[in-house]
Write an enzyme that holds these catalytic residues in place. Structure first.
Site, PDB file in Angstrom:
ATOM      1  CG  ASP A  13      -2.014  -1.172   1.215  1.00  0.00           C
ATOM      2  OD1 ASP A  13      -2.175  -1.711   0.225  1.00  0.00           O
ATOM      3  OD2 ASP A  13      -2.245  -1.978   2.512  1.00  0.00           O
ATOM      4  CE  LYS A  16       3.060  -2.609  -4.326  1.00  0.00           C
ATOM      5  NZ  LYS A  16       2.768  -2.086  -2.778  1.00  0.00           N
ATOM      6  N   GLY A  17       0.371   1.267  -7.279  1.00  0.00           N
ATOM      7  CA  GLY A  17      -0.667   1.660  -8.317  1.00  0.00           C
ATOM      8  C   GLY A  17      -0.643   2.945  -9.075  1.00  0.00           C
ATOM      9  N   GLY A  41      -4.589  -5.016  -3.498  1.00  0.00           N
ATOM     10  CA  GLY A  41      -5.419  -3.834  -4.049  1.00  0.00           C
ATOM     11  C   GLY A  41      -4.785  -2.530  -4.497  1.00  0.00           C
ATOM     12  CG  HIS A  42      -2.272  -2.026  -7.030  1.00  0.00           C
ATOM     13  ND1 HIS A  42      -1.159  -2.334  -7.983  1.00  0.00           N
ATOM     14  CD2 HIS A  42      -1.657  -2.850  -6.105  1.00  0.00           C
ATOM     15  CE1 HIS A  42      -0.257  -3.350  -7.752  1.00  0.00           C
ATOM     16  NE2 HIS A  42      -0.834  -3.623  -6.442  1.00  0.00           N
ATOM     17  CB  THR A  43      -6.102   3.145  -5.022  1.00  0.00           C
ATOM     18  OG1 THR A  43      -6.466   2.167  -4.018  1.00  0.00           O
ATOM     19  CG2 THR A  43      -7.501   4.009  -5.361  1.00  0.00           C
ATOM     20  CB  THR A 123      -6.913 -10.033   2.252  1.00  0.00           C
ATOM     21  OG1 THR A 123      -6.222 -11.124   1.446  1.00  0.00           O
ATOM     22  CG2 THR A 123      -5.734  -9.081   2.446  1.00  0.00           C
ATOM     23  CD  GLN A 175       1.065  -9.183  -1.757  1.00  0.00           C
ATOM     24  OE1 GLN A 175       2.042  -9.812  -2.246  1.00  0.00           O
ATOM     25  NE2 GLN A 175      -0.070 -10.109  -1.430  1.00  0.00           N
ATOM     26  CB  THR A 248      -7.140  -1.391  -2.068  1.00  0.00           C
ATOM     27  OG1 THR A 248      -6.502  -0.326  -1.498  1.00  0.00           O
ATOM     28  CG2 THR A 248      -8.059  -1.174  -3.217  1.00  0.00           C
ATOM     29  NE  ARG A 252      -7.571  -6.395   7.040  1.00  0.00           N
ATOM     30  CZ  ARG A 252      -7.078  -7.396   7.204  1.00  0.00           C
ATOM     31  NH1 ARG A 252      -6.549  -8.147   8.249  1.00  0.00           N
ATOM     32  NH2 ARG A 252      -6.077  -7.358   6.101  1.00  0.00           N
ATOM     33  NE  ARG A 254      -3.968   0.452   3.410  1.00  0.00           N
ATOM     34  CZ  ARG A 254      -4.037   1.012   2.219  1.00  0.00           C
ATOM     35  NH1 ARG A 254      -3.623   2.086   1.893  1.00  0.00           N
ATOM     36  NH2 ARG A 254      -4.631   0.211   1.063  1.00  0.00           N
ATOM     37  CG  ASP A 282      -0.249  14.495  -0.944  1.00  0.00           C
ATOM     38  OD1 ASP A 282       0.517  13.620  -1.096  1.00  0.00           O
ATOM     39  OD2 ASP A 282      -1.502  14.458  -0.548  1.00  0.00           O
TER      40      ASP A 282
END
Ligand code: GTP
Ligand code: IMP
Ligand code: MG
Length: 338
Positions: A13, A16-17, A41-43, A123, A175, A248, A252, A254, A282
């Site tokens: 998380d 990377k996405g 999960g990538h966002t 997960t 991951q 994602t 849950r 983080r 940011d």
């Protein structure tokens, strides 16, 4: 241009996405290869739209890239059909014949597994159970499913031929380094080695073909699920600093800790990082929000990034300044890696 690989440097998380999506738009790979499985999960946030991805490579927003799923990856058919249809990428996605397929029984087995569900904080997507079947040589592979036939290919061959032709290939790890089955905080890890060498092995390309190894760090550390997290902040403190995030795949919250130089140095070593992408600057320096030029970053942010570079001895070539793919400071040309 060869092949670049993107991997996570902490516990997943790291963003990377978004990094893969940015590199895809900016450097236009011919092929984009996803590794790992649906637990990751990538966002990607692009032009105001938020895409949640569990199988499709995050650079799909660059329309000219061929999308590939590696031999070492594990897919789930329901996730594959839903995601490829939702994103409209069925005309350019292909799966390696040897990719594994997770079945319902794997998901059920994990749900019944007390160690995975109560201790590890898995997960519970069936990934580990399917991986165990694969090791025991009883997992069914993509090539065993007639409905996948139009989408089957030899990803290793395609990737190696593309590199031979001088095309650019981008490989997306998932991951993070310390969730690695071998190099992470065992047993609080995932069911694969997450480091760059293993990611390349999943694809079927040797280390001599790699141009750049990009390790992604977030400007702070998060971890979802159980296991050690050095310097962990209380939920209240994390909230006060505006650093609370949600998973994602599982939703849950983080767990949060400050940036960890020791872990970062080790991740650089384990992956032989040639460049670092530092995301979410940011969140530490709000005036950096969506800045796209190095000189326009707040002075303290620049100092902080230079301190990271000094301590880990790898150039920070990409700096994430917001959720949107285009909120990125790109110093790759200036540093000379492209
Ligand atoms: P895993 O493979 O599960 O490890 O995922 P990941 O590394 O792709 O990260 P994930 O997308 O799960 O989580 C990162 C979150 O941070 C997403 O919601 C991104 O939209 C967001 N994000 C990424 N880069 C930045 C950034 O520079 N600034 C801000 N504010 N958000 C970012
Ligand atoms: P599993 O791989 O789903 O069994 O989960 C094992 C551990 O790895 C748990 O702590 C999960 O929270 C963590 N994990 C697995 N995939 C990801 C990911 O993509 N991002 C962050 N943590 C993950
Ligand atoms: Mg994630």
């Amino acid at each position: 241009m060869g092949l670049d690989v993107v991997v996570g440097g902490f516990f997943g998380d790291e963003g990377k996405g978004k990094v893969v999506a940015y590199i895809s738009l900016a450097y236009k790979p011919k092929l984009l290869v996803r590794t790992g499985s649906v637990n990751a999960g990538h966002t990607v946030v692009y032009r105001g739209k938020r895409y949640k991805l569990r199988l499709v490579p995050s650079g799909f927003i660059y329309p000219d890239a061929g999308l590939r799923i590696a031999a070492g990856a594990l897919i789930r058919l329901d996730v594959f059909w839903e995601e490829t249809r939702r994103l409209g990428v069925l005309d350019r996605i292909k799966v390696d014949a040897n990719a594994g397929v997770i079945e319902e029984k794997h998901v059920e087995a994990e749900r019944r597994d007390a160690l995975l569900s109560s201790e590890i904080g898995s997960t519970l997507q069936g990934v580990g159970a399917a991986m165990a079947d694969r090791v025991l040589r009883r997992l069914r592979l993509a090539r065993d499913y007639p409905e996948l036939k139009p989408y089957i290919t030899d990803v290793a061959l395609e990737v190696n031929e593309a590199i031979e032709r001088g095309d650019y290939v981008l490989v997306e790890g998932c991951q993070g380094t310390f969730l690695s089955l071998y190099h992470g905080t065992y047993p609080y890890v995932t069911s694969r080695d997450t480091t760059a060498s293993a990611v390349l092995s999943e694809v079927g390309v040797g280390p001599k073909k790699v141009s750049n190894i990009i390790v992604v760090f977030k400007s702070y550390v998060t971890r979802v699920g159980a296991g050690p997290l050095p310097g962990e902040l209380s939920a209240k403190e994390a909230e006060r600093l505006g650093l609370i995030e949600y998973g994602t795949v599982t939703g849950r919250p983080r767990r949060v800790a400050p940036f960890n130089f020791e872990l970062a140095r080790r991740a650089v070593m384990l992956n032989s990082a040639t460049e670092v992408a530092l995301t979410k600057i940011d969140k530490l320096f709000p005036e950096a929000k969506c800045v796209r030029e190095w000189d326009k970053l707040p002075r303290e942010a620049r100092r902080w990034i230079e301190d990271v570079e000094d301590k880990i001895r790898v150039p920070v070539t990409l700096v994430g300044t917001g959720e949107e793919v285009e909120c990125m400071v790109d110093r790759r040309r200036e540093v000379g890696v492209v």
